[in-house]
Write a protein that holds these residues in place. Structure first.
Motif, PDB file in Angstrom:
ATOM      1  N   GLU A 292      -2.136  -7.707   0.292  1.00 23.47           N
ATOM      2  CA  GLU A 292      -2.009  -9.161   0.238  1.00 23.47           C
ATOM      3  C   GLU A 292      -2.412  -9.860   1.538  1.00 23.47           C
ATOM      4  OE1 GLU A 292      -0.100 -11.073  -2.313  1.00 23.47           O
ATOM      5  OE2 GLU A 292      -0.308  -9.361  -3.670  1.00 23.47           O
ATOM      6  N   LEU A 293      -2.172  -9.170   2.645  1.00 28.54           N
ATOM      7  CA  LEU A 293      -2.514  -9.788   3.926  1.00 28.54           C
ATOM      8  C   LEU A 293      -3.839  -9.197   4.399  1.00 28.54           C
ATOM      9  CD1 LEU A 293       0.979  -9.558   5.668  1.00 28.54           C
ATOM     10  CD2 LEU A 293      -0.195 -11.681   5.137  1.00 28.54           C
ATOM     11  N   PRO A 294      -4.899  -9.984   4.415  1.00 23.37           N
ATOM     12  CA  PRO A 294      -6.219  -9.446   4.736  1.00 23.37           C
ATOM     13  C   PRO A 294      -6.306  -8.848   6.130  1.00 23.37           C
ATOM     14  CG  PRO A 294      -6.266 -11.858   4.600  1.00 23.37           C
ATOM     15  CD  PRO A 294      -4.931 -11.420   4.106  1.00 23.37           C
ATOM     16  N   ASN A 295      -5.513  -9.353   7.064  1.00 26.33           N
ATOM     17  CA  ASN A 295      -5.641  -8.902   8.445  1.00 26.33           C
ATOM     18  C   ASN A 295      -4.489  -8.024   8.899  1.00 26.33           C
ATOM     19  OD1 ASN A 295      -8.094  -9.892   9.382  1.00 26.33           O
ATOM     20  ND2 ASN A 295      -7.240 -11.975   9.387  1.00 26.33           N
ATOM     21  N   PHE A 296      -3.827  -7.376   7.917  1.00 28.09           N
ATOM     22  CA  PHE A 296      -2.647  -6.580   8.288  1.00 28.09           C
ATOM     23  C   PHE A 296      -2.941  -5.087   8.202  1.00 28.09           C
ATOM     24  CE2 PHE A 296       1.202  -4.309   6.713  1.00 28.09           C
ATOM     25  CZ  PHE A 296       1.888  -4.316   7.906  1.00 28.09           C
ATOM     26  N   LYS A 297      -2.428  -4.350   9.193  1.00 26.74           N
ATOM     27  CA  LYS A 297      -2.607  -2.903   9.175  1.00 26.74           C
ATOM     28  C   LYS A 297      -1.273  -2.234   9.492  1.00 26.74           C
ATOM     29  CE  LYS A 297      -6.098   0.351  10.851  1.00 26.74           C
ATOM     30  NZ  LYS A 297      -6.009   1.173   9.676  1.00 26.74           N
ATOM     31  N   PHE A 298      -0.934  -1.230   8.662  1.00 18.99           N
ATOM     32  CA  PHE A 298       0.322  -0.493   8.857  1.00 18.99           C
ATOM     33  C   PHE A 298      -0.014   0.877   9.431  1.00 18.99           C
ATOM     34  CE2 PHE A 298       3.621   2.339   6.766  1.00 18.99           C
ATOM     35  CZ  PHE A 298       4.633   2.020   7.656  1.00 18.99           C
ATOM     36  N   ILE A 299       0.534   1.188  10.604  1.00 17.30           N
ATOM     37  CA  ILE A 299       0.232   2.481  11.225  1.00 17.30           C
ATOM     38  C   ILE A 299       1.531   3.251  11.442  1.00 17.30           C
ATOM     39  CG2 ILE A 299      -0.848   3.641  13.188  1.00 17.30           C
ATOM     40  CD1 ILE A 299      -2.574   1.187  13.569  1.00 17.30           C
ATOM     41  N   PRO A 300       1.889   4.109  10.477  1.00 17.25           N
ATOM     42  CA  PRO A 300       3.094   4.934  10.677  1.00 17.25           C
ATOM     43  C   PRO A 300       2.752   6.122  11.562  1.00 17.25           C
ATOM     44  CG  PRO A 300       2.160   5.359   8.515  1.00 17.25           C
ATOM     45  CD  PRO A 300       1.249   4.356   9.176  1.00 17.25           C
ATOM     46  N   THR A 301       3.728   6.546  12.348  1.00 15.79           N
ATOM     47  CA  THR A 301       3.496   7.728  13.175  1.00 15.79           C
ATOM     48  C   THR A 301       4.742   8.602  13.154  1.00 15.79           C
ATOM     49  OG1 THR A 301       3.130   8.477  15.428  1.00 15.79           O
ATOM     50  CG2 THR A 301       4.008   6.284  15.191  1.00 15.79           C
ATOM     51  N   LEU A 302       4.528   9.903  13.013  1.00 18.00           N
ATOM     52  CA  LEU A 302       5.647  10.841  12.913  1.00 18.00           C
ATOM     53  C   LEU A 302       5.746  11.654  14.199  1.00 18.00           C
ATOM     54  CD1 LEU A 302       5.304  12.231   9.278  1.00 18.00           C
ATOM     55  CD2 LEU A 302       6.650  10.302  10.103  1.00 18.00           C
TER      56      LEU A 302
END
Lengths: 366, 196
Positions: A292-302
């Protein structure tokens, strides 16, 4: 036998006389009558004098945050007392800085209302209310983290800013004899006025987390007050850098809903840290935000991916992922939520990357 | 027991039988509040006032209530109750009618409720069979002696802030050592008068 009676009579007599004296003194000498408290030059409260400013305000539904309950040991209940507070007391000194003293800042739990007073409190505290609610949803999103939705049942509406927190109150339960309250960030959209979402982790021996995880189930009644806090999404057009670990995701969720539902088109990156794949949660919401958000990025890190997880994403701490993916830009704002060590190391890193300190907002867990 | 002149008792209570330096009573607030001359003077005044007041009250209660009923053994509990009630009453009155005094002195009053120098004076008065006037002299003298000791200590501790003190001795440690030295110095007064 007579001896016993005489002893009892004498001691009782002395105690009675003294108790009587003290009661009379309390009724007549310590009676300060009605006093007026003028707040922010506009609102006026009429209170019974003699008790502390904090309890006078709280009994008039003005909830000044206080973690220790007025014992003078947390220093949260500061407010500006412009007149009528008397000199600063020795019991306050260790919580007030020099500039606090210059600016008439006092601990409201130590100042007593003995004359008419003029005080200043942050405007948003007027919004703080006590709410009654019922548990609508309670689900385990990871083995140690619960998602709670509390539906407000007393007809009030909660107005807050994305990122703020409430204080959830746990009544006495088996194993804990007194009422306790703890702060939790709101995870829901600010446009939802009739319910709130909370994300609560389980802490071994934690009084409130034990209550939530072991004693609270759907349909139960709870109480909370809020909203509080100066950690919230600023109204600018800067790029948003979001950083959280574990339950620190809660206020970030609220910020993301804010961006999505209000159609705010700011570039946003969310760095989220967890230990293993089992500790990741809200993944569906995250991919929804990415859609939905064109400029959003989710970066999960373990930090500790297990071999069987077959993890393809980032490995290490959030700061490692940020080092790799975050491009410094002069127009950036950072919002961090998590434990003190995580916040401290992230702030260090962001400063090195060139984000000015006054553009770094954080909510630190104790 | 030969009648001792109240003035002798008064001076002895200040110098040779000092509550802190020869009896080591009331140490808790002595160590906690002796950081600034101003606050310790405030506490000293409060102690003097409460000492005098409670000595008078306890004298009257002891001799006109406990002795006639031969209940002397109850003196501990009775003295403690009286002291606590007296302190609380004084605190209320000062807070209401003497706000300036309250801010400089009143906030220390709750500290004094449990100051053993206060109970000590009341008990010494009984043990040493003082008369009414002697008791008052002893009460005032003990209070002034306590004030003298705590103000002297505060003066030394203000200087100490600039001194390089080993880490383990900072705070109460060095204070106790200095108290010992001050007590030794006060032995110098012992030739003047002596009361038991």
């Amino acid at each position: 036998m007579t001896n016993i009676w005489i002893t009892v009579a004498v001691i009782t007599g002395i105690a009675t006389v003294l108790a009587l004296l003290l009661t009379l003194a309390d009724a007549f000498i310590a009676d300060y009558g009605e006093r007026r408290i003028k707040i922010n030059k506009e609102k006026e409260l009429v209170v019974e004098g003699g008790s502390t400013l904090l309890s006078s305000l709280v009994s008039n539904q003005l909830f000044i945050p206080s973690a220790c309950g007025g014992k003078g040991s947390c220093g949260y209940c500061k407010c500006k007392v412009n007149s009528g507070g008397g000199p600063v007391l020795a019991t306050e000194l260790s919580y007030l800085s020099e500039s606090d003293i210059k600016n008439n800042v006092r601990l409201s739990c130590q100042v007593k209302v003995k004359e008419d007073m003029e005080i200043e409190v942050p405007e948003e505290l007027f919004n703080v209310k006590q709410f009654k609610a019922a548990v609508e949803i309670s689900k385990d999103v990871t083995p140690k983290i619960k998602f709670l939705r509390l539906k407000i049942t007393d007809g009030q509406e909660i107005k807050f800013k994305a990122g703020q927190y409430i204080q959830l109150i746990a009544p006495p339960y088996p194993g804990n004899q007194e009422e306790v309250y703890r702060a939790y960030s709101l995870a829901s959209y600010t446009g939802n006025l009739s319910f709130i979402d909370l994300v609560i982790g389980y802490v071994e021996g934690g009084l409130l987390t034990t209550y939530v995880h072991k004693h609270l189930s759907v349909g139960d009644n709870v109480a909370f007050n809020g909203p509080y806090g100066d950690f919230y999404l600023q109204d600018t057009d800067a790029e948003v850098v979001l950083v959280a670990v574990g339950t620190g995701m809660a206020p970030i969720l609220s910020i993301l809903y804010e961006l999505k539902n209000k159609g705010i088109n700011r570039k946003a990156t969310f760095f989220f840290g967890a230990r293993t794949i089992d500790d990741l949660f809200m993944l569906e919401e995250m991919s929804m935000f990415e859609r939905e958000l064109p400029n959003f990025k989710f970066i999960p890190t373990l930090s500790k991916p297990q071999p069987e997880d077959n993890w393809q994403g980032e490995v290490g701490r959030v700061t490692d992922a940020m080092q790799k993916h975050l491009k410094a830009d002069s127009n950036q704002e950072a919002y961090l939520c998590g434990s003190a060590p995580m916040i401290n190391s992230t702030v260090e890193m962001l400063k090195k990357k060139g984000i000015p300190e006054d553009k770094i907002y954080y909510d630190k867990f104790d | 027991m030969p009648e001792i002149n109240p003035f002798v008792i008064f001076f002895a209570a200040i110098f040779t039988s000092n509550m802190i330096l020869s009896n080591f009573l009331g140490m808790c607030s002595f160590i906690a509040v002796s950081k600034e001359i101003k606050t310790s003077l405030g506490l000293g005044q409060a102690v003097t006032f409460v000492l005098t007041g409670t000595t008078v009250i306890n004298y009257l209660i002891y001799h006109y209530l406990l002795v006639p009923f031969s209940l002397e053994y109850l003196r501990f509990i009775v003295f403690i109750i009286t002291i606590a009630a007296f302190v609380q009453l004084v605190e209320m009155i000062v807070e209401r009618y003497l706000p300036n005094l309250y801010y400089s002195l009143g906030i220390f009053l709750p500290l004094i409720t449990v100051n053993c120098a206060i109970l000590g004076v009341s008990l010494f008065m009984v043990i040493r069979s003082y008369s009414f006037v002697q008791s008052i002299a002893f009460g005032i003298g003990s209070g002034l002696g306590w004030t003298l000791a705590i103000v002297a200590m505060a003066g030394i501790r203000q200087k100490l802030k600039k001194a390089p003190i080993p880490k383990g001795l900072q705070g109460p440690g060095i204070t106790l050592i200095i108290t010992g030295l001050m007590a030794l110095a006060f032995i110098g007064f012992s030739g003047i008068v002596r009361i038991q």
